[in-house]
Design a protein around this motif. Structure first.
Motif: not given
Length: 399
Positions: A333-338, A389-392, A375-386
């Motif tokens: 999933a890709i979601c807001k940093p919330d 700001r998201v959490v992958i 846990g089994d999930y790995y979150l990446f808080a990052t900034t896309l090319s546009d």
């Protein structure tokens, strides 16, 4: 010379208490008559630190270990075995002895080896340990190596050096000339004794600054072990007269064999083509040794990946690339940093978190989101090319 070895009763004590808290043993010292408990507690602490790092040495109950800090700073068995794979010949000269781990493993590839160490007690301990390990081909010299090389020529196929920082308070090593011995100023002396030099440095050293300081630089290795870049290796070849050098990333297993490799040079990196895209099916995080090498664009081109942004150093693809030198993840999933959004995808408040090109540190976000580690999930808080700001949200890819 003072007796270096351990008595049978001291060895028995260490074996009996090797998994215990050494501080507690010191507090109970009165219970153990006729033994120097502080000395033995120090051996236990050092052995505990060496158990995973130096399994072959740890398994030999007769060896004397230096203070725990020295064990922390010495090469691991894995990285020492790898260095041994790079060298061979009739004679090796190690000009910076120390604990002797590198010298021991590299000496197996030579008919004889010379170990130099200025501190007599350190040299005596190394000599004793080499004897216990059966390394009869290593000759120990408690002497200044550079003075010895200058005074009497010692023909060697390889010279090895692991120079130390002059000032242990410095947070960062920028120049090789900040180290002791100063390899840069003494290259001529070294090359009078050998055609090949293997130089180990801290991973904090700036590769390109070092390259400008050194002559005849042929190769630079960035050595990855587990999740860290452990060390840099500079290979100097007297017959290599080009200013160009190859950078070689090697990510090692416990035996020192490369699990993943990546070779390139600075011109390849400059000319590599980079493509960008939104996160696709898979996400890739380069190993620390890849990042240290500076293979940012090369990683894109070599593995047919897209970058998610210019400065994020995260890569993506539709199909899984199995041999990528780093960690590979399946994007779920890709979601807001919330945290309210994130929790919908991870089913709770537990996940592993990494920040890349994001205006907050990992610990700040973890505290803000009340996110537990693991846990089994790995979150990446990052900034896309546009600049979004998201959490992958990802799980580890099945490779």
């Amino acid at each position: 010379m003072e007796e270096t070895g351990l008595s049978d009763s001291e060895i028995a004590f260490i074996n009996t208490h090797k998994h215990e808290n050494a501080s507690q043993l010191i507090l109970r010292a009165g219970q153990f008559k006729g033994l120097d408990i502080k000395k033995l507690a120090a051996q236990i602490i050092s052995r505990q630190k060496a158990a995973k790092k130096l399994p072959e040495w740890y398994a030999n109950e007769k060896l004397i270990f230096p203070p725990a800090l020295s064990v922390e700073q010495c090469s691991s068995e894995a990285t020492a075995r790898f260095k041994a794979s790079l060298v061979s010949g009739k004679t090796l000269v190690d000009i910076t002895g120390g604990m002797g781990v590198d010298c021991f493993y590299m000496s197996r590839k030579f008919g004889n080896a010379h170990y130099f160490e200025m501190q007599e007690t350190v040299a005596a301990t190394a000599e004793y340990n080499f004897q216990q390990l059966g390394a009869a081909n290593i000759k120990v010299h408690a002497a200044d190596s550079l003075a010895a090389l200058e005074a009497e020529n010692i023909p060697a196929d390889w010279i090895y050096a692991d120079p130390a920082r002059r000032n242990e308070q410095r947070e960062k090593v920028v120049l090789l000339s900040d180290c002791t011995p100063d390899i840069v100023s003494n290259q001529e002396i070294l090359f009078e004794n050998t055609p090949n030099i293997l130089l180990k440095t801290s991973p904090l050293l700036d590769i390109d600054l070092a390259a400008r300081e050194l002559q005849n630089l042929k190769e630079v290795y960035t050595i990855g072990y587990e999740q860290e870049c452990k060390e840099l290796l500079f290979v100097l070849d007297k017959n290599h007269n080009s200013a160009e050098f190859t950078i070689k990333v090697r990510i090692l297993d416990d035996q020192g064999y490369p699990l993943k490799s990546l070779d390139f040079d600075r011109e390849m990196e400059r000319n590599a083509k980079v493509t960008y895209s939104a996160p696709a099916s898979y996400l890739y995080e380069p190993h620390a040794a890849v990042l240290k090498a500076g293979a940012f664009k090369t990683s894109c081109e070599r593995y047919a990946l897209n970058k998610i942004a210019a400065n994020s150093q995260l890569y993506t693809s539709e199909s899984l690339v199995a041999d990528f030198p780093g960690r590979s993840f399946k994007i779920t999933a890709i979601c807001k940093p919330d945290m309210r959004e994130i929790s919908k995808h991870i089913g709770g408040d537990k996940a592993n978190l990494t920040t890349r090109n994001f205006p907050a540190k990992t610990e700040e976000l973890r505290k803000k989101w009340k996110l537990k580690e693991g846990g089994d999930y790995y979150l990446f808080a990052t900034t896309l090319s546009d600049n979004t700001r998201v959490v992958i949200v990802t799980t580890k890819a099945a490779t």
